[in-house]
Design a protein around this motif. Sequence first.
Motif, short mmCIF file in Angstrom:
data_model
loop_
_atom_site.label_atom_id
_atom_site.label_comp_id
_atom_site.label_asym_id
_atom_site.label_seq_id
_atom_site.Cartn_x
_atom_site.Cartn_y
_atom_site.Cartn_z
N GLY A 13 -29.16 -37.44 -23.04
CA GLY A 13 -29.95 -36.82 -21.97
C GLY A 13 -29.37 -37.02 -20.59
N VAL A 14 -28.62 -38.10 -20.39
CA VAL A 14 -28.03 -38.35 -19.07
C VAL A 14 -26.56 -37.95 -19.04
CG1 VAL A 14 -29.64 -40.19 -18.50
CG2 VAL A 14 -27.50 -40.76 -19.66
N SER A 15 -26.08 -37.33 -20.11
CA SER A 15 -24.67 -36.95 -20.19
C SER A 15 -24.48 -35.51 -19.74
CB SER A 15 -24.17 -37.09 -21.63
OG SER A 15 -24.63 -35.99 -22.43
N ASN B 154 -28.64 -32.81 -14.63
CA ASN B 154 -28.50 -31.96 -13.45
C ASN B 154 -29.84 -31.38 -13.04
OD1 ASN B 154 -27.87 -29.00 -12.27
ND2 ASN B 154 -26.23 -30.42 -11.72
N MET B 155 -30.64 -30.99 -14.02
CA MET B 155 -31.97 -30.45 -13.72
C MET B 155 -32.86 -31.50 -13.07
SD MET B 155 -32.46 -28.28 -17.27
CE MET B 155 -34.23 -28.15 -17.14
N TYR B 156 -32.76 -32.75 -13.58
CA TYR B 156 -33.57 -33.82 -13.00
C TYR B 156 -33.20 -34.05 -11.55
CZ TYR B 156 -35.94 -38.21 -12.19
OH TYR B 156 -36.75 -39.19 -11.67
N ALA B 157 -31.90 -34.09 -11.27
CA ALA B 157 -31.45 -34.31 -9.89
C ALA B 157 -32.01 -33.23 -8.98
CB ALA B 157 -29.92 -34.32 -9.83
N HIS B 158 -31.98 -31.99 -9.44
CA HIS B 158 -32.50 -30.89 -8.63
C HIS B 158 -34.01 -31.00 -8.46
CE1 HIS B 158 -32.63 -27.01 -6.70
NE2 HIS B 158 -33.52 -26.59 -7.58
N TRP C 182 -41.49 -34.83 -14.16
CA TRP C 182 -42.09 -35.56 -15.29
C TRP C 182 -41.60 -35.01 -16.63
CZ3 TRP C 182 -44.91 -34.96 -19.70
CH2 TRP C 182 -45.50 -36.10 -20.24
N VAL C 183 -41.64 -33.69 -16.78
CA VAL C 183 -41.25 -33.08 -18.05
C VAL C 183 -39.77 -33.32 -18.33
CG1 VAL C 183 -41.03 -30.91 -19.34
CG2 VAL C 183 -43.07 -31.33 -17.94
N ILE C 184 -38.93 -33.12 -17.32
CA ILE C 184 -37.49 -33.33 -17.51
C ILE C 184 -37.20 -34.79 -17.84
CG2 ILE C 184 -35.21 -33.19 -16.42
CD1 ILE C 184 -36.43 -30.89 -14.67
N ASP C 185 -37.91 -35.70 -17.19
CA ASP C 185 -37.73 -37.13 -17.44
C ASP C 185 -38.06 -37.46 -18.89
OD1 ASP C 185 -37.44 -39.96 -16.19
OD2 ASP C 185 -39.32 -40.05 -17.31
N ARG C 186 -39.16 -36.91 -19.43
CA ARG C 186 -39.53 -37.15 -20.83
C ARG C 186 -38.49 -36.53 -21.77
NH1 ARG C 186 -41.42 -41.36 -21.00
NH2 ARG C 186 -40.41 -41.36 -18.99
N ALA C 187 -37.98 -35.36 -21.41
CA ALA C 187 -36.96 -34.71 -22.25
C ALA C 187 -35.69 -35.56 -22.28
CB ALA C 187 -36.65 -33.31 -21.72
N ILE C 188 -35.32 -36.13 -21.14
CA ILE C 188 -34.16 -37.03 -21.10
C ILE C 188 -34.39 -38.23 -22.03
CG2 ILE C 188 -32.92 -38.68 -19.64
CD1 ILE C 188 -33.23 -36.66 -17.33
N GLN C 189 -35.58 -38.79 -21.95
CA GLN C 189 -35.90 -39.96 -22.78
C GLN C 189 -35.81 -39.62 -24.27
OE1 GLN C 189 -36.24 -42.62 -21.08
NE2 GLN C 189 -36.95 -44.17 -22.53
N ALA C 190 -36.27 -38.43 -24.64
CA ALA C 190 -36.22 -38.01 -26.04
C ALA C 190 -34.78 -37.80 -26.51
CB ALA C 190 -37.02 -36.73 -26.23
#
Length: 402
Positions: A362-364, A371-375, A349-357
């Motif tokens: 964030g997806v680059s 990479n953190m989200y995938a893990h 959840w936290v990583i997903d929100r950080a990506i969105q911000a």
Amino acid sequence: MDFAFDERTEELRRELNAFMDECVYPAEAKLAEWLATTDDPYGHPPIVEELKKEARKRGLWNLFLPGEHGAGLTNLQYAPLAEIMGRSGRLAPEATNCSAPDTGNMEVLAMFGTEKQKEQWLKPLLEGEIRSAFCMTEPDVASSDATNISTRIERDGDHYVINGRKWFSSGAMSPRCKILIVMGKTDPNAERHRQQSQILVPVDTPGVHIKRSMNVFGYTDGDHGGHAEVVFDNVRVPAENIIAGEGEGFAIAQARLGPGRIHHCMRAIGMAERALELMCRRANERVAFGQPLADQGVVQHWIAEARIKIEQARLLVLKTAWLMDTVGNKGAHTEIQAIKVAVPEVATWVIDRAIQAHGGAGVSQDFPLANMYAHARTLHIVDGPDEVHRRSLARRELKKYR
């Protein structure tokens, strides 16, 4: 109730944080550059060996392992250290020789290995000279139920013969992987939890075929040794390679997975903290619709929720570590399962929100978040999927009122 860390833990936290600031974080760009230019994604990045030498020099080595073979730390002492390592999960764990699956394999050998097995395999693993893999999950059965394992380990005189197929065998793609711990059935007719055994198989044994890499969300995870599909075709190893005797495989797996689950959760807290830090920095730096992102109510909500969720998860992890130290893994069974469900949810959840911000960034590859989200997302599956742990937790709660 004292929430302060003891003196040794605080000292190690200071030393580890200094190592991260001075050596690990600056090395992340070097790792990314090496991965972008290498012809072998499963090769061994030179920067890792440099970090390992520095970590050993600073006394930051084998921190995960209690007793004579490791640093002698308790789970409660190791928890905040693993969290710090989790902030740079592609470098820090291996740099300190605290990287899965080697950690779990070293624990198995330390707890159940013979003196010969320890000398041959535990010693070089403790020295960081080789890597290893744990071969349990199979493509043809629902491996969330470990009793489903279909790989056969059959006695033939002074040897065992192994036939079967595994996948997502972490570490097996690494050219430095020298030993596999393989779980299979020695007696399909025995009691359900006594059918399985674990056995040591050198990776260069005839009949061991590393078939392919199993990518994770498109990542090879080469810096972690990858994840392989492995076929065992009449693989013959000496009978002395069996670990703790026939029928002990399920019990060994449970002993291995308890610490493994809490280690994953400790590092995942670190990932969530790093993601929150990146989100706050991004929110302060970027302007949208005439004001900083940090002034946007929705972003403030994400940041507040992230802090609340991380603090809750950390407290549960620390309680679990304390219970493992005081009443043992069995006594902490409920809490181990609870953190295995709760912490990946928080980290994802936290990583997903950080990506969105971060928007497109964030997806680059310019930030570690993708990479953190995938893990973090894979943690909902590895070492038992969320649903299995919830099922077990619910049954235990229901049992109290029958």
